[in-house]
Write an enzyme that holds these catalytic residues in place. Structure first.
Site, short mmCIF file in Angstrom:
data_model
loop_
_atom_site.label_atom_id
_atom_site.label_comp_id
_atom_site.label_asym_id
_atom_site.label_seq_id
_atom_site.Cartn_x
_atom_site.Cartn_y
_atom_site.Cartn_z
CB SER A 161 -2.94 -0.21 -9.26
OG SER A 161 -2.77 0.56 -10.42
CE1 TYR A 166 0.29 7.49 -7.56
CE2 TYR A 166 -1.58 7.82 -9.04
CZ TYR A 166 -1.03 7.26 -7.89
OH TYR A 166 -1.81 6.47 -7.09
CE LYS A 175 0.15 3.68 -7.21
NZ LYS A 175 0.52 2.77 -6.09
CG ASN A 206 -1.60 1.32 1.47
OD1 ASN A 206 -2.48 1.73 0.72
ND2 ASN A 206 -1.17 2.03 2.52
#
Length: 286
Positions: free
Chosen positions: A141, A155, A159, A90
């Site tokens: 994600s 960013y 992911k 996480n």
């Protein structure tokens, strides 16, 4: 003092970034469900302050960018609870800015946490799960991990990497009795858009005002009024772990469902438009 040996836990969860936000809420839900939780974060005192003290809780210091700390945390988890059944990767943060506005230092720091940090912890935990021939790796994600957009390009690229890693893990680990799932939350009402979780590129280029600049303004207005309920997300994680056959991907939030549908439709339409050229690059059939 309560003896750990006399306590029966449903599963042992290992959660990174567990001192606040979604990580802490997932830890709360897992504890309430009768699980043991290894709550990992940079600040152990903050974890204890947020989650309290319990025989079912093991706070561990973990900077995910430090590979040795990841191995030490996994070892502590096994010494305390005997196994690791669920890993929730996480820990992570975002970067808001156009690609050109995003500095090399900021992008590398984000990759160190969101991608290389995830790999550090996964490699530390997998030997435990392989020895058990059981386990579930859950990588967090984002809506931006399936569909990138202006202002969140760097960013989203982290992911996208998490999505690809999870797909490969799913194939590699299936014969070993271990599942891998990538969770794709939309916009949830957490601190993700705060300075504690989201860096904003320092450079502002006027040519991007209508695209990334507009996203900066929208993000500021959306903060703490996002549509997703983080407590419901935490409960959904319990249902995901309880599933007999967990999915490869779990989108969470109607905004993510909409984004996926729109991207899938776009990819289908574009593929059909360019099908003849795409198919023309094979060797001619003999």
């Amino acid at each position: 003092m309560v003896s750990i040996e006399k306590i029966s836990f449903r599963r042992v969860w290992f959660i990174t970034g567990a001192s606040r936000g979604l990580g802490a809420l997932i830890a709360d839900a897992a504890l309430a469900d009768g699980n043991a939780v290894v709550a990992a974060g940079r600040n152990v005192a903050a974890i204890t302050e947020r989650l309290g003290e319990s025989p079912a809780l093991l706070p561990v210091a973990l900077d995910v960018t430090d590979e040795a700390q990841g191995k030490a945390a996994a070892k502590a988890a096994v010494e305390k609870f005997g196994r690791i059944d669920v890993l929730i990767n996480n820990a992570g943060f975002g970067l808001l800015g156009a690609i050109e506005e995003s500095s090399d230092a900021d992008v590398r720091q984000m990759y160190d946490t969101n991608v290389f940090g995830l790999l550090n912890v996964t490699r530390a935990v997998l030997p435990v799960m392989r020895s058990q021939r059981a386990g579930h790796i859950i990588n967090m994600s984002s809506i931006g991990g399936y569909r990138a957009g202006a202002g969140f390009g760097a960013y989203s690229s982290t992911k996208f990497a998490v999505e690809g890693l999870t797909e490969a893990l799913r194939a590699e680990l299936k014969p070993l009795g271990i599942y891998a799932t990538v969770v794709e939350p939309g916009y949830f009402r957490t601190d993700f858009l705060d300075a504690s979780s989201l860096k904003v590129a320092r450079e502002v280029i006027a040519d991007y005002d209508e695209t990334s600049g507009n996203v900066r303004r929208i993000a500021a207005s959306l903060n703490h009024s996002q549509p997703g309920n983080p407590e419901k997300l935490a409960k959904a994680m319990i249902e995901l772990v309880d599933a007999s056959t967990p999915p490869l991907r779990l989108p969470l939030g109607t905004d993510t469902l909409k984004a996926i549908a729109e991207k899938n439709a776009y990819v289908t339409q574009e593929t059909e438009t360019w099908r003849a050229l795409s198919a023309s690059t094979d060797f001619a059939a003999s």
